[in-house]
Scaffold this motif. Structure first.
Motif, PDB file in Angstrom:
ATOM      1  N   ARG A 125       0.830  -1.198   0.000  1.00  0.00           N
ATOM      2  CA  ARG A 125       0.000   0.000   0.000  1.00  0.00           C
ATOM      3  C   ARG A 125       0.867   1.252   0.000  1.00  0.00           C
ATOM      4  O   ARG A 125       1.991   1.241   0.522  1.00  0.00           O
ATOM      5  CB  ARG A 125      -0.920   0.015   1.223  1.00  0.00           C
TER       6      ARG A 125
ATOM      7  N   ARG B  67       3.146   7.818  12.080  1.00  0.00           N
ATOM      8  CA  ARG B  67       1.742   7.563  11.774  1.00  0.00           C
ATOM      9  C   ARG B  67       1.535   7.900  10.306  1.00  0.00           C
ATOM     10  O   ARG B  67       1.997   8.941   9.827  1.00  0.00           O
ATOM     11  CB  ARG B  67       0.817   8.407  12.645  1.00  0.00           C
TER      12      ARG B  67
ATOM     13  N   LYS C 272      -1.202   7.596   6.654  1.00  0.00           N
ATOM     14  CA  LYS C 272      -2.557   7.388   6.136  1.00  0.00           C
ATOM     15  C   LYS C 272      -2.441   6.621   4.822  1.00  0.00           C
ATOM     16  O   LYS C 272      -1.903   7.129   3.831  1.00  0.00           O
ATOM     17  CB  LYS C 272      -3.271   8.714   5.912  1.00  0.00           C
TER      18      LYS C 272
ATOM     19  N   PHE D  16      -3.888   4.992   1.364  1.00  0.00           N
ATOM     20  CA  PHE D  16      -4.967   5.453   0.494  1.00  0.00           C
ATOM     21  C   PHE D  16      -4.924   4.840  -0.903  1.00  0.00           C
ATOM     22  O   PHE D  16      -5.820   5.064  -1.712  1.00  0.00           O
ATOM     23  CB  PHE D  16      -4.917   6.978   0.357  1.00  0.00           C
TER      24      PHE D  16
ATOM     25  N   ILE E 245      -9.692   2.254   0.687  1.00  0.00           N
ATOM     26  CA  ILE E 245     -10.290   2.973   1.812  1.00  0.00           C
ATOM     27  C   ILE E 245      -9.175   3.578   2.658  1.00  0.00           C
ATOM     28  O   ILE E 245      -8.230   2.892   3.054  1.00  0.00           O
ATOM     29  CB  ILE E 245     -11.155   2.030   2.664  1.00  0.00           C
ATOM     30  N   GLN E 246      -9.297   4.865   2.925  1.00  0.00           N
ATOM     31  CA  GLN E 246      -8.266   5.555   3.695  1.00  0.00           C
ATOM     32  C   GLN E 246      -8.310   5.116   5.157  1.00  0.00           C
ATOM     33  O   GLN E 246      -9.384   4.990   5.749  1.00  0.00           O
ATOM     34  CB  GLN E 246      -8.447   7.068   3.586  1.00  0.00           C
ATOM     35  N   GLU E 247      -7.124   4.919   5.704  1.00  0.00           N
ATOM     36  CA  GLU E 247      -7.018   4.471   7.096  1.00  0.00           C
ATOM     37  C   GLU E 247      -5.708   4.995   7.672  1.00  0.00           C
ATOM     38  O   GLU E 247      -4.668   4.951   7.011  1.00  0.00           O
ATOM     39  CB  GLU E 247      -7.045   2.942   7.152  1.00  0.00           C
ATOM     40  N   THR E 248      -5.751   5.514   8.888  1.00  0.00           N
ATOM     41  CA  THR E 248      -4.544   5.995   9.552  1.00  0.00           C
ATOM     42  C   THR E 248      -3.969   4.887  10.419  1.00  0.00           C
ATOM     43  O   THR E 248      -4.678   4.288  11.236  1.00  0.00           O
ATOM     44  CB  THR E 248      -4.841   7.231  10.416  1.00  0.00           C
ATOM     45  N   LEU E 249      -2.686   4.599  10.215  1.00  0.00           N
ATOM     46  CA  LEU E 249      -1.998   3.532  10.935  1.00  0.00           C
ATOM     47  C   LEU E 249      -0.873   4.104  11.777  1.00  0.00           C
ATOM     48  O   LEU E 249      -0.130   4.978  11.321  1.00  0.00           O
ATOM     49  CB  LEU E 249      -1.402   2.510   9.955  1.00  0.00           C
TER      50      LEU E 249
END
Length: 409
Positions: free
Chosen positions: A340, A356, A358, A360, A370-374
């Motif tokens: 990703r 951290r 994001k 996308f 799908i956007q997701e913050t890790l």
């Protein structure tokens, strides 16, 4: 780690980094050396110098608890202290999301103030020093609350805004770097003030040269290279600023290998603060869009600066700068082990390699996801960054909106 101490506390075995005050007040031609001679100790104690900087990683500390430890142990403990601190001067750090809107308003406010400051200087009017210092206080407070919000937003300047927002960005970067070096708060703000005024000499450069979209002629480049001396002359004749501010203005284009300008200084003949100014100035310059070129990505800029560091920058200052902004600064496009693509949202104080991010986009399928913050620091062994990516190679136009939440204009 640098520490400011009183002359009365100086001891043999300490590594002197810099004397506080005028060079005329001490008898040494060099300002960095290991203090081993009783005569040198006596000369310092009887000079006009009241305070000085020592490097406890290279010599003795006034704290007996540190003496006897290896340089590696001192460095490791110092880094843990810096990375683990969640509060500065009693003020809580907050998330980038919480600070970003305040920082955006501050960017707009300071840009207008710097435009007016440069306009006044171009017309021969005096800079309103107290108003300028108030700007530095606002910038310092923002950096204290969240080091990366204002720094990252200031990087998004347009080519037309460059001269003005560059001053704001270097101010913020100098403050962040000074805090990383654990300098005193009053010195931190003075370093920020130096960053704000470091390019004031550009008021003496014709706008058609300053904003030229093509390559400069030799004659035009000579004009541009005059701006440190022009700025120093302005500050000396018209404004009441400290020697620190004047020094950064005059020497922020010097290089440790002696190939810089205007004096061709090298190594330890360049002050700590001018070395700091050189790193901050170059980072913002190469990450910014200019009339003649598009800025590099933050992570690529750090990589390129690391390649130049041996001849261009002081190694210790550059390493501290990387700790301040990150190996993958906010806004960097990175590829994760899962395939990703993600944009770096915020640094993790405990690990420079695990910010951290994001996610996308799928590099494998070349499709949005799908956007997701890790939080990569919490995913050790499961997910990690494996490389930098170029937004241009992927055709991403709104990358900055992903991390800042502010729509592109």
């Amino acid at each position: 780690m640098l520490k400011r101490i009183a002359v009365k506390d100086i001891q043999l075995g300490m590594y002197i980094c810099e004397f506080c005050g005028s060079w005329m007040e001490h008898p040494f031609w060099k300002t960095k050396f290991l203090l081993t001679d009783e005569k040198d100790l006596h000369a310092i104690q009887t000079s006009g110098i009241k305070e000085l900087w020592i490097d406890v990683s290279k010599g003795a500390d006034i704290s007996a608890g540190i003496q006897g430890k290896s340089e590696e142990e001192v460095e490791r403990e110092t880094e843990a202290l810096l990375l683990g601190a969640n509060k500065i001067q009693g003020k809580e750090k907050i998330s980038l999301e919480d600070e970003i809107k305040t920082a955006a308003r501050l960017c707009a406010k300071t840009k207008e103030a710097v435009i007016e400051m440069f306009r006044d200087a171009r017309m021969g009017k005096a800079i309103q020093v107290e108003e300028a210092r108030a700007l530095v206080d606002d910038i310092s407070n923002s950096v204290m609350r969240q080091p990366h919000a204002l720094i990252s937003l200031a990087r998004l300047k347009t080519a037309d805004d460059y001269t003005y927002m560059h001053s704001v960005a270097v101010c913020a970067l100098m403050i962040a770097l000074a805090r990383q070096l654990n300098l005193d708060e009053d010195i931190i703000r003075e370093a920020g003030f130096a960053g704000l005024l470091h390019d004031i000499g550009k008021v003496g450069i014709p706008l058609n040269v300053l904003n030229k979209p093509g390559k400069l002629t030799d004659a035009e480049f000579a004009i541009v290279k005059s701006h440190p001396e022009v700025g120093a002359k302005i500050l000396i004749e018209s404004y009441q600023v400290s020697p620190l501010v004047l020094d950064v203005c005059l020497h922020h284009h010097e290089k440790v290998d002696g190939t810089g300008y205007p004096r061709g200084l090298q190594g330890d003949t360049i002050s700590l603060f001018a070395k700091m100014g050189a790193v901050c100035d170059v980072y913002d310059a190469i990450t910014s869009n200019r009339p003649y070129k598009k800025g590099w990505s933050p992570a690529d800029s750090i990589r390129k600066m690391a390649e130049w560091s041996k001849g261009h920058f002081d190694e210790a200052i550059f390493q501290a700068f990387v700790k301040a902004v990150g190996i993958y600064p906010t806004g960097s496009l990175v590829r994760l082990e899962s395939g990703r693509l993600a944009v770096v949202v915020e640094q993790n104080e405990g690990s420079l390699l695990s910010p951290r991010v994001k996610v996308f986009f799928s590099a494998k399928n070349k499709m949005p996801i799908i956007q997701e913050t890790l939080d990569l620091a919490k995913l050790v062994g499961k997910e990690k960054i494996i490389g930098r990516e170029s937004p241009d190679d992927w055709g991403f136009k709104n990358l900055d909106t992903l991390w800042s939440g502010i729509a592109s204009t």
